[in-house]
Design an enzyme around this catalytic site. Structure first.
Site, PDB file in Angstrom:
ATOM      1  N   ARG A  54       0.653  -1.093  -0.053  1.00 53.54           N
ATOM      2  CA  ARG A  54      -0.069   0.022   0.052  1.00 53.54           C
ATOM      3  C   ARG A  54       0.914   1.471   0.122  1.00 53.54           C
ATOM      4  O   ARG A  54       0.348   2.410  -0.485  1.00 53.54           O
ATOM      5  CB  ARG A  54      -1.033  -0.085   1.204  1.00 53.54           C
ATOM      6  CG  ARG A  54      -2.244  -0.601   0.935  1.00 53.54           C
ATOM      7  CD  ARG A  54      -3.180  -0.903   2.164  1.00 53.54           C
ATOM      8  NE  ARG A  54      -4.487  -1.056   1.774  1.00 53.54           N
ATOM      9  CZ  ARG A  54      -5.474  -1.172   2.636  1.00 53.54           C
ATOM     10  NH1 ARG A  54      -5.282  -1.137   3.941  1.00 53.54           N
ATOM     11  NH2 ARG A  54      -6.605  -1.670   2.297  1.00 53.54           N
ATOM     12  N   LYS A 215     -18.174 -15.929   3.772  1.00 51.67           N
ATOM     13  CA  LYS A 215     -19.726 -16.047   3.848  1.00 51.67           C
ATOM     14  C   LYS A 215     -20.351 -15.520   2.697  1.00 51.67           C
ATOM     15  O   LYS A 215     -20.087 -14.283   2.040  1.00 51.67           O
ATOM     16  CB  LYS A 215     -19.822 -14.826   4.872  1.00 51.67           C
ATOM     17  CG  LYS A 215     -19.289 -15.500   6.433  1.00 51.67           C
ATOM     18  CD  LYS A 215     -19.652 -14.348   7.466  1.00 51.67           C
ATOM     19  CE  LYS A 215     -19.643 -14.413   8.738  1.00 51.67           C
ATOM     20  NZ  LYS A 215     -19.759 -13.211   9.422  1.00 51.67           N
ATOM     21  N   GLY A 395     -12.690  -3.620   1.395  1.00 55.14           N
ATOM     22  CA  GLY A 395     -13.954  -3.204   1.379  1.00 55.14           C
ATOM     23  C   GLY A 395     -14.523  -2.008   0.464  1.00 55.14           C
ATOM     24  O   GLY A 395     -15.665  -1.879  -0.353  1.00 55.14           O
TER      25      GLY A 395
HETATM   26  C1  3PG Z   1      -8.796  -1.500   5.186  1.00 53.75           C
HETATM   27  O1  3PG Z   1      -7.878  -1.827   5.328  1.00 53.75           O
HETATM   28  O2  3PG Z   1     -10.051  -1.922   5.007  1.00 53.75           O
HETATM   29  C2  3PG Z   1      -8.968   0.116   4.848  1.00 53.75           C
HETATM   30  O3  3PG Z   1      -7.751   0.524   5.435  1.00 53.75           O
HETATM   31  C3  3PG Z   1     -10.003   0.610   5.810  1.00 53.75           C
HETATM   32  O4  3PG Z   1      -9.943   0.139   7.271  1.00 53.75           O
HETATM   33  P1  3PG Z   1     -11.159   0.216   8.121  1.00 53.75           P
HETATM   34  O5  3PG Z   1     -11.971  -0.994   7.789  1.00 53.75           O
HETATM   35  O6  3PG Z   1     -10.612  -0.140   9.581  1.00 53.75           O
HETATM   36  O7  3PG Z   1     -11.935   1.481   7.989  1.00 53.75           O
END
Ligand code: 3PG
Ligand code: MG
Length: 415
Positions: A54, A215, A395
Site C-alpha cells: 500500500r 460468507k 471493502g
Molecule cells: C482497510 O484496510 O480495509 C482500510 O484501510 C479501511 O480500514 P477500516 O476497515 O478499519 O475502515
C-alpha cells in the site's frame, strides 16, 4: 413529460467515472504545501512493515508532488485504535519504509494535530515529507468532525486523496477536509477508478467474476450487482457450501449459513433468468478438522460426507473453472476459493491466480480486489503486476463494484 426514475435506479445508473472527479494533474501544484490522505493501514510485524504494497502504491503520486517542489504532509490511519493513542497502532514503523520507497527524508510527527505536529510540519522544507501519527487516535477522525478536518487542512494549500482503501469511509480526512481545501484525486485513486469503474462497467466480453470468501452474507450485494454485468459467475470458498446445500446436496460440517439458503436459491434463479453461466464446485478437498496436518479426502462429486468439511475446491472443479475462464476477456476476482493459508487447501486459489496471470498475458483485463485474494498472490509468489490491476482496497473495492456511493470519491466530484 417523462417520469423521473425512482431514486435507486437513478443512482445505480449514475456510476462513478474517471471524468467525474478532479485529478491532481489538472490543478496547479507548483511549490505548494500539499496534504495527502494515504491508506498506510499495513500489516506490522515485530515493529516492522510486513507488506509495503500500500505504501508502494502511492509512490507515483508522492514522487510527482516532490517533482513539483511540494512539501508533502501524509496522513493515514492504521488499524482500529478506537479514538485513543496506542503503541500497537502507531504509524512510526511506517516512516522508514516511506523514506526507503520515496527516497527523501521523512519526518514523523507523534501526533496528527496540536503543537507537536505543527512544529514538525513547519520544520519540513519543500521537497520533503512529513508523516503524521495515526488519525484514528482522535475520535474526531471517524466522526467526520469539521473542526478536526480544518486543523488537518491547515498544513496545506491543496488536498490530494490517494487512500483508495478508505474511500468507503466518511471520515474527517476523507470527507470533511475537502470543504476546506481544493481537492483532487491522486494517481492511485485514478487507477482504481479506471479499472473498477471503467473496465468492469464497460467490459470486454465474455466477462467473468470469481467470488469466494467465507460468507454469503458478506457478498450478497456484490453478487446481485455482478449478475447484471457478467457472462460467467464462479463461486468458491466457504460461501459455496450454502449454495451447494441450497441445491439439495449434503455439506457435512462445512461452513453453512442456514439463514441464507433462500437467498442463495434466489441468486441462482436470477442467474438462470439472466442467462449467466453460474458455476459452483463439483468436487472438494475435505478434512474432519479445520487443520493443515490432518488426513484429507477428495470427494467424487458435489456431496460432502458426514463428519467432513469442505476446505478447497477439487481437481475436477479446477478444470471446469479454468475452461470457463479460458475465453474470457475481462475477469474480476474477489475472495479465495479455499483455505489457502493452509498448504493442503491452497491449490484451488493458486490455480485461479495462475489462470488470471495467463489470461492477462493473452490480453485479457484482470482485476483483483480484497486483501485475501491479494494474499493468495503473495503466497503463490505472483507479483501484483502480472494481473492488470490488483486493487489496494478491500471493502472499498467491494462497495465500488456493488455500486454503492463512496464518500471519499463523492468528495472529489467536479463541482
Ligand atoms: C482497510 O484496510 O480495509 C482500510 O484501510 C479501511 O480500514 P477500516 O476497515 O478499519 O475502515
Ligand atoms: Mg476493512
Amino acid at each position: 413529460m417523462q417520469k423521473r426514475p425512482p431514486f435507486q435506479i437513478f443512482y445505480r445508473s449514475s456510476k462513478m467515472n474517471l471524468n467525474d472527479i478532479v485529478k491532481m494533474q489538472d490543478i496547479n501544484l507548483d511549490n505548494k504545501n500539499v496534504v495527502v490522505r494515504v491508506d498506510y493501514n499495513v500489516p506490522i510485524k515485530d515493529g516492522k512493515v510486513d507488506n509495503p504494497k500500500r505504501i508502494a502504491a502511492t509512490e507515483k503520486t508522492i514522487k510527482y508532488l516532490l517533482s513539483k517542489g511540494c512539501r508533502v504532509v501524509l496522513m493515514s490511519h492504521l488499524g482500529r485504535p478506537k479514538g485513543k493513542p496506542s503503541a500497537e497502532f502507531s504509524l512510526a514503523p511506517v516512516a522508514p519504509e516511506v523514506e526507503k520507497i520515496m527516497g527523501v527524508k521523512v519526518y514523523f510527527a507523534k501526533d496528527c494535530i496540536g503543537p507537536e505536529a505543527q512544529t514538525v510540519v513547519n520544520a519540513a522544507k519543500k521537497g520533503e515529507i512529513v508523516l503524521l501519527e495515526n488519525l484514528r487516535f482522535h475520535p474526531e477522525e471517524e466522526a467526520n468532525d469539521k473542526a478536526f478536518a480544518r486543523k488537518l487542512a491547515s498544513y496545506g494549500e491543496v488536498f490530494v486523496q490517494d487512500a483508495f482503501g478508505t474511500v468507503h469511509r466518511a471520515h474527517a480526512s476523507t470527507s470533511a477536509i475537502t470543504e476546506f481545501l481544493p481537492s483532487a484525486a491522486g494517481f492511485l485513486i485514478q487507477k482504481e477508478v479506471e479499472f473498477l469503474g471503467g473496465a468492469l462497467e464497460t467490459p470486454k466480453r465474455p466477462f467473468a467474476a470469481i467470488i469466494g470468501g467465507a460468507k454469503v452474507s458478506d457478498k450478497i450485494m456484490v453478487l446481485n450487482s455482478l449478475l447484471n454485468k457478467v457472462n460467467v459467475l464462479i463461486i468458491g470458498g466457504g460461501m459455496a457450501y450454502t449454495f451447494i446445500k441450497a441445491m439439495g446436496r449434503t455439506v457435512g460440517t462445512s461452513l453453512l449459513e442456514a439463514d441464507k439458503i433462500e437467498e442463495a436459491k434466489s441468486i441462482m434463479a436470477s442467474a438462470k433468468a439472466k442467462g449467466v453461466n453460474f458455476l459452483l464446485p463439483v468436487d472438494h478437498i475435505c478434512a474432519k478438522e479445520f487443520a493443515d496436518d490432518v488426513a484429507t479426502i477428495t470427494t467424487e462429486g458435489a456431496d460432502i460426507p458426514d463428519g467432513y468439511m469442505g476446505l478447497d475446491i477439487g481437481p475436477k472443479t479446477i478444470k471446469i473453472f479454468e475452461e470457463a475462464l479460458a475465453p474470457c476477456k475481462t475477469v474480476f476476482w474477489n475472495g479465495p476459493v479455499g483455505v489457502f493459508e493452509m498448504a493442503s487447501y491452497a491449490k484451488g486459489s493458486f490455480a485461479i491466480a495462475k489462470t488470471l496471470v495467463g489470461l492477462t498475458k493473452g490480453g485479457a483485463v484482470t482485476v483483483i480486489g480484497g486483501g485475501d485474494s491479494l494474499n493468495v498472490l503473495k503466497k503463490a509468489k505472483i507479483p501484483g503486476n502480472e494481473v492488470s490491476h490488483a486493487s489496494t482496497g478491500g471493502g472499498a473495492s467491494m462497495e465500488f463494484v456493488e455500486g454503492k456511493e463512496l464518500p471519499g470519491l463523492t468528495a472529489l466530484l467536479k463541482k
